[in-house]
Scaffold this motif. Structure first.
Motif, PDB file in Angstrom:
ATOM      1  N   ILE A  53       0.851  -1.189  -0.071  1.00 31.53           N
ATOM      2  CA  ILE A  53       0.015   0.009  -0.009  1.00 31.53           C
ATOM      3  C   ILE A  53       0.952   1.187   0.074  1.00 31.53           C
ATOM      4  N   ARG A  77      -9.771  -4.844   2.324  1.00 28.66           N
ATOM      5  CA  ARG A  77     -11.144  -4.799   1.394  1.00 28.66           C
ATOM      6  C   ARG A  77     -12.140  -3.613   2.023  1.00 28.66           C
ATOM      7  N   GLU A  79     -11.703  -1.089   3.932  1.00 25.27           N
ATOM      8  CA  GLU A  79     -11.303   0.266   3.745  1.00 25.27           C
ATOM      9  C   GLU A  79     -11.046   0.570   2.375  1.00 25.27           C
ATOM     10  N   HIS A  80     -11.048  -0.165   1.404  1.00 29.69           N
ATOM     11  CA  HIS A  80     -10.876   0.114  -0.140  1.00 29.69           C
ATOM     12  C   HIS A  80     -12.037  -0.136  -0.968  1.00 29.69           C
TER      13      HIS A  80
END
Length: 81
Positions: A53, A77, A79-80
């Motif tokens: 990241i 997943r 968070e994004h």
């Protein structure tokens, strides 16, 4: 009707990982086991590295890492999405 969410998978070769870590001045920390998963704190190794990241601070790029633990991957997943 099911919706199929398409995702792009980006990969990096081991040889490119070394170059990337050296570019961000994190190579020695990686070799010394000092880089940790941002979710659980597990030391990152070549065997458990799952996600890289990038983080930009004041025009400097550093890398954060996520291990291959399913709980950590789920947090990434979430968070994004």
């Amino acid at each position: 009707m099911a919706v199929n969410k398409q995702s792009n998978i980006k990969a990096i070769l081991d040889t490119d990982l070394e170059k990337l870590l050296k570019k961000t001045k994190q190579y020695n920390s990686f070799v010394d086991g000092e880089l940790k998963c941002i979710y659980c704190g597990t030391p990152i190794t070549i065997d458990n590295l799952s996600i890289i990241i990038p983080e930009v601070r004041c025009k400097n790029v550093s890398l954060n890492f996520c291990c291959n633990n399913s709980v950590c991957l789920a947090k990434f997943r979430e968070e994004h999405e």
